[in-house]
Design a protein around this motif. Structure first.
Motif, PDB file in Angstrom:
ATOM      1  N   ALA A  42      -0.689 -13.970  -1.304  1.00 40.35           N
ATOM      2  CA  ALA A  42      -1.147 -13.399  -2.768  1.00 40.35           C
ATOM      3  C   ALA A  42      -1.742 -11.829  -2.014  1.00 40.35           C
ATOM      4  O   ALA A  42      -1.884 -10.985  -3.067  1.00 40.35           O
ATOM      5  CB  ALA A  42      -2.154 -14.002  -3.110  1.00 40.35           C
ATOM      6  N   SER A  43      -2.012 -11.577  -0.906  1.00 41.61           N
ATOM      7  CA  SER A  43      -2.727 -10.531  -0.432  1.00 41.61           C
ATOM      8  C   SER A  43      -1.824  -9.274  -0.400  1.00 41.61           C
ATOM      9  O   SER A  43      -1.992  -8.070  -0.456  1.00 41.61           O
ATOM     10  CB  SER A  43      -3.058 -10.652   1.145  1.00 41.61           C
ATOM     11  OG  SER A  43      -4.381 -11.590   1.019  1.00 41.61           O
ATOM     12  N   LEU A  44      -0.328  -9.854  -0.327  1.00 43.44           N
ATOM     13  CA  LEU A  44       0.738  -9.105  -0.220  1.00 43.44           C
ATOM     14  C   LEU A  44       0.702  -7.644  -1.438  1.00 43.44           C
ATOM     15  O   LEU A  44       1.523  -6.798  -1.393  1.00 43.44           O
ATOM     16  CB  LEU A  44       2.080  -9.688  -0.109  1.00 43.44           C
ATOM     17  CG  LEU A  44       2.151 -10.307   1.208  1.00 43.44           C
ATOM     18  CD1 LEU A  44       3.669 -11.215   1.448  1.00 43.44           C
ATOM     19  CD2 LEU A  44       2.172  -9.597   2.532  1.00 43.44           C
ATOM     20  N   GLY A  45       0.267  -8.337  -2.648  1.00 44.83           N
ATOM     21  CA  GLY A  45       0.381  -7.586  -3.834  1.00 44.83           C
ATOM     22  C   GLY A  45      -0.760  -6.886  -4.181  1.00 44.83           C
ATOM     23  O   GLY A  45      -1.039  -6.679  -5.411  1.00 44.83           O
ATOM     24  N   GLN A  46      -2.026  -7.282  -3.550  1.00 42.94           N
ATOM     25  CA  GLN A  46      -3.193  -6.836  -4.062  1.00 42.94           C
ATOM     26  C   GLN A  46      -3.497  -5.265  -3.333  1.00 42.94           C
ATOM     27  O   GLN A  46      -3.216  -4.687  -2.556  1.00 42.94           O
ATOM     28  CB  GLN A  46      -4.254  -7.755  -3.221  1.00 42.94           C
ATOM     29  CG  GLN A  46      -4.185  -9.208  -3.606  1.00 42.94           C
ATOM     30  CD  GLN A  46      -4.584  -9.222  -5.085  1.00 42.94           C
ATOM     31  OE1 GLN A  46      -5.541  -8.819  -5.463  1.00 42.94           O
ATOM     32  NE2 GLN A  46      -3.723 -10.159  -6.009  1.00 42.94           N
ATOM     33  N   HIS A  47      -4.537  -4.759  -4.185  1.00 41.82           N
ATOM     34  CA  HIS A  47      -5.041  -3.412  -3.851  1.00 41.82           C
ATOM     35  C   HIS A  47      -5.808  -3.558  -2.437  1.00 41.82           C
ATOM     36  O   HIS A  47      -6.568  -4.680  -2.516  1.00 41.82           O
ATOM     37  CB  HIS A  47      -5.907  -2.764  -4.905  1.00 41.82           C
ATOM     38  CG  HIS A  47      -6.229  -1.453  -4.734  1.00 41.82           C
ATOM     39  ND1 HIS A  47      -7.444  -1.046  -3.975  1.00 41.82           N
ATOM     40  CD2 HIS A  47      -5.959  -0.211  -5.157  1.00 41.82           C
ATOM     41  CE1 HIS A  47      -7.770   0.282  -4.027  1.00 41.82           C
ATOM     42  NE2 HIS A  47      -6.569   0.904  -4.640  1.00 41.82           N
TER      43      HIS A  47
ATOM     44  N   TYR B 238      -8.393  -5.835   5.219  1.00 49.06           N
ATOM     45  CA  TYR B 238      -7.581  -5.040   5.965  1.00 49.06           C
ATOM     46  C   TYR B 238      -6.923  -4.179   4.900  1.00 49.06           C
ATOM     47  O   TYR B 238      -6.715  -4.317   3.757  1.00 49.06           O
ATOM     48  CB  TYR B 238      -6.633  -6.036   6.850  1.00 49.06           C
ATOM     49  CG  TYR B 238      -7.376  -6.727   7.821  1.00 49.06           C
ATOM     50  CD1 TYR B 238      -7.513  -5.910   9.131  1.00 49.06           C
ATOM     51  CD2 TYR B 238      -7.765  -8.067   7.674  1.00 49.06           C
ATOM     52  CE1 TYR B 238      -8.200  -6.721  10.184  1.00 49.06           C
ATOM     53  CE2 TYR B 238      -8.394  -8.573   8.617  1.00 49.06           C
ATOM     54  CZ  TYR B 238      -8.490  -8.066   9.992  1.00 49.06           C
ATOM     55  OH  TYR B 238      -9.156  -8.660  10.899  1.00 49.06           O
ATOM     56  N   GLY B 239      -6.278  -3.103   5.526  1.00 50.00           N
ATOM     57  CA  GLY B 239      -5.657  -1.836   4.800  1.00 50.00           C
ATOM     58  C   GLY B 239      -4.365  -2.682   4.021  1.00 50.00           C
ATOM     59  O   GLY B 239      -4.046  -2.077   2.914  1.00 50.00           O
ATOM     60  N   THR B 240      -3.795  -3.416   4.574  1.00 49.65           N
ATOM     61  CA  THR B 240      -2.396  -4.073   3.994  1.00 49.65           C
ATOM     62  C   THR B 240      -2.440  -5.393   3.895  1.00 49.65           C
ATOM     63  O   THR B 240      -3.008  -5.945   4.418  1.00 49.65           O
ATOM     64  CB  THR B 240      -1.194  -3.453   4.823  1.00 49.65           C
ATOM     65  OG1 THR B 240      -1.164  -4.386   5.852  1.00 49.65           O
ATOM     66  CG2 THR B 240      -1.197  -1.990   5.069  1.00 49.65           C
ATOM     67  N   GLY B 241      -1.486  -5.824   3.054  1.00 44.35           N
ATOM     68  CA  GLY B 241      -1.380  -7.288   2.799  1.00 44.35           C
ATOM     69  C   GLY B 241      -0.595  -8.022   3.940  1.00 44.35           C
ATOM     70  O   GLY B 241      -1.165  -9.106   4.138  1.00 44.35           O
ATOM     71  N   ARG B 242      -0.079  -7.216   4.640  1.00 47.95           N
ATOM     72  CA  ARG B 242       0.646  -7.794   5.491  1.00 47.95           C
ATOM     73  C   ARG B 242      -0.160  -8.188   6.753  1.00 47.95           C
ATOM     74  O   ARG B 242      -0.150  -9.388   7.409  1.00 47.95           O
ATOM     75  CB  ARG B 242       1.971  -6.955   6.195  1.00 47.95           C
ATOM     76  CG  ARG B 242       2.642  -7.579   7.399  1.00 47.95           C
ATOM     77  CD  ARG B 242       3.778  -6.691   7.777  1.00 47.95           C
ATOM     78  NE  ARG B 242       5.006  -6.845   6.669  1.00 47.95           N
ATOM     79  CZ  ARG B 242       6.046  -5.843   6.804  1.00 47.95           C
ATOM     80  NH1 ARG B 242       6.042  -5.272   7.822  1.00 47.95           N
ATOM     81  NH2 ARG B 242       6.863  -5.880   5.425  1.00 47.95           N
ATOM     82  N   GLU B 243      -1.205  -7.235   7.075  1.00 50.10           N
ATOM     83  CA  GLU B 243      -2.012  -7.527   8.173  1.00 50.10           C
ATOM     84  C   GLU B 243      -2.888  -8.814   7.694  1.00 50.10           C
ATOM     85  O   GLU B 243      -3.352  -9.475   8.422  1.00 50.10           O
ATOM     86  CB  GLU B 243      -2.896  -6.187   8.337  1.00 50.10           C
ATOM     87  CG  GLU B 243      -2.233  -5.069   8.998  1.00 50.10           C
ATOM     88  CD  GLU B 243      -3.335  -4.114   9.080  1.00 50.10           C
ATOM     89  OE1 GLU B 243      -3.931  -3.874  10.184  1.00 50.10           O
ATOM     90  OE2 GLU B 243      -3.610  -3.152   8.272  1.00 50.10           O
TER      91      GLU B 243
END
Length: 528
Positions: A340-345, A351-356
């Motif tokens: 779900a982090s992949l599509g979050q602000h 972290y700065g990106t959802g992938r991280e």
């Protein structure tokens, strides 16, 4: 512990902010306390012979773990790494954290309940606290994983710590799990267990969002994500719990053809576990509902298929099914938070990106599993193999029974059929008695067990079988439980024809069930 509290613990200095903290935290603290002391305690009362231990040992162990956690978690958060002060300062937020630690301990208790003595239980849970504090610091502060509701640090850690300890406690012990006749429920016990389920279900949104609020003095600089955090915890968790209820009832009916109380008491809560890590993310209502639907379905299938498989193959006795309620849903929840982090602000992430964020979520889950399993195995090895307290090991008849520990209670004797199975299981192929699979027929029942041995021998002789606990081929004479059809003196005898020799041999009820081998009619047992 008393000396450490006098020497190291102080109340925090808040002056004018004291009332603000009470208003901010105390309601949630009470909700969490109800879950720990009432919810978990009554959830585990389903066993018909271990209800006193379920409620009361939950009470004792939770109190002990909370006090120890004040010292250990307080020192970890305020001293070891942050160097805030030389004294541990108690505030309500720390007490909520200590309640979470006790909750993790009660999850572990669910895996070993009925199989550990009170002394073994307390030492295992005392050992769990420093491991919990270490793992919490790694997951939250070092890895910066999303885990406001404790999916990783509470549920994943507690479940696999308890399962590892259970595996060690059950090692080579007969009737350690589902086959034990006392590891069963009754009508009233199921009703009391549902009381625990409902308390847990109602208060779970508070559990996930207890520490998600923003201090009044920080509101001016807080981001929108921080201001919405507690609201998102509540609504995401509630929608997930509602979905778990629906999918549990549907899956239970599809799998069993009827409704199972085991599923309803446990799997309906899986949505709260699965949402704990992702509860602060801005999910859609449909997404939150989907998480609960999936978690409830998977948990129900785990109770129906995975738990019997692990019990039969590796001897993993999971008394309360924590693997299905806490373990597997926690793995699902860890992945849900990462994906779900992949599509979050970025404001909603650490972290700065959802992938991280996804990578750190997976790492946090893996490290938690490693610490929990290794810690559980080590702790259980110490209380069983080393046995520093020199306590007498539990007899098989004392498992899942309040009799040995409570005044006015007695150990319920095992059925004749279980006695036959244990007599056979304790005999090796060479005729010697296995040291860890034997049963003391003179213990906890006085002269009853000598009569029970006579009944066993009489039943076997009446069936045309040798009264010795093992037959000529060295296979144990084993039986189904009493009152099964085709019984002689209450002992149902199952037979299986060997494809190699054509000889009839007896099998234990679980093995016979897997072979779809029904008991012989009573008219044919004498001939067999």
């Amino acid at each position: 512990m008393l000396g450490l509290f006098f020497g190291l613990v102080r109340y925090t200095e808040m002056s004018d902010n004291a009332m603000d903290q009470v208003q901010r935290y105390y309601k949630y603290f009470i909700d969490v306390q109800i879950m720990i002391f009432v919810g978990f305690g009554f959830l585990m009362t389903f066993m018909r012979r271990y209800s006193l231990g379920a409620v009361s040992l939950n009470y004792l162990a939770s109190a002990l773990m909370m006090l120890e956690a004040v010292l250990v978690i307080g020192a970890t958060q305020q001293g070891f790494w942050n160097q805030k002060s030389s004294k541990i300062q108690i505030d309500i937020a720390l007490l909520i954290d200590c309640s979470f630690c006790a909750g993790s301990g009660m999850i572990a208790f669910g895996a070993i309940i009925g199989k550990a003595t009170p002394t073994q239980l307390l030492w295992l849970l005392v050992w769990q606290v420093p491991l919990y504090a270490l793992n919490q610091h790694l997951v939250i502060h070092t890895f910066k994983a999303l885990d406001m509701g404790g999916t990783i640090v509470i549920h994943l850690f507690g479940a696999y710590y308890g399962l590892a300890a259970s595996l060690m406690l059950s090692w080579r012990q007969p009737l350690h799990g589902l086959d034990h006749p006392k590891n069963a429920s009754s009508y009233l016990n199921d009703v009391f267990s549902m009381v625990g389920t409902l308390f847990l279900w109602i208060y779970w949104p508070s559990f996930n969002g207890a520490l998600a609020s923003v201090a009044p003095e920080s509101l001016a600089t807080a981001t929108d994500a921080q201001k919405m955090s507690q609201f998102l915890c509540i609504v995401n968790t509630l929608l997930s719990l509602l979905g778990a209820v629906l999918s549990t009832f549907a899956t239970s009916a599809l799998v069993t053809g009827r409704l199972s109380m085991v599923h309803v008491q446990n799997s309906t809560l899986a949505g709260g576990v699965a949402m704990g890590a992702a509860c602060t993310l801005r999910l859609t209502p449909g997404g939150a509902l989907c998480v609960g639907l999936f978690a409830g379905c998977v948990s129900t299938l785990g109770f129906s298929y995975l738990t019997p498989f692990l019990d039969r193959t590796i001897g993993l006795g999971d008394t309360c099914g924590v693997h299905n309620l806490h373990g597997i849903p926690a793995i699902i929840g860890t992945l849900v938070a990462g994906l779900a982090s992949l599509g979050q602000h970025s404001d909603y992430l650490m972290y700065g990106t959802g992938r991280e964020q996804l990578g750190w979520e997976v790492l946090a889950g893996g490290v938690t599993l490693g610490i929990a399993v290794s810690g559980g195995l080590l702790g259980a090895w110490v209380v069983t193999a080393l046995n520093l307290t020199r306590s007498e090991p539990m007899d098989v008849s004392e498992l899942f029974d309040d009799g040995p520990w409570w005044e006015g209670q007695r150990v319920e004797p095992l059925p004749v059929s279980s006695s036959v199975y244990l007599m056979g299981a304790s005999t090796r192929r060479d005729g010697s008695v296995h040291p860890r699979a034997s049963v003391d027929f003179s213990k906890a029942g006085g002269s009853h067990y000598s009569h029970r041995r006579a009944e066993v021998a009489l039943a076997l002789t009446a069936a045309g079988l040798p009264a010795d606990p093992s037959n000529a081929g060295g296979m144990p004479v084993a039986t189904a439980f009493a009152a099964a059809s085709g019984s002689v003196h209450g002992v149902a005898l199952y037979y299986h024809r060997s494809s190699a020799s054509g000889a009839l041999t007896t099998l234990p009820a679980p093995a016979a069930a897997h072979l779809d081998a029904p008991p012989l009619p009573a008219s044919q047992q004498q001939e067999a």
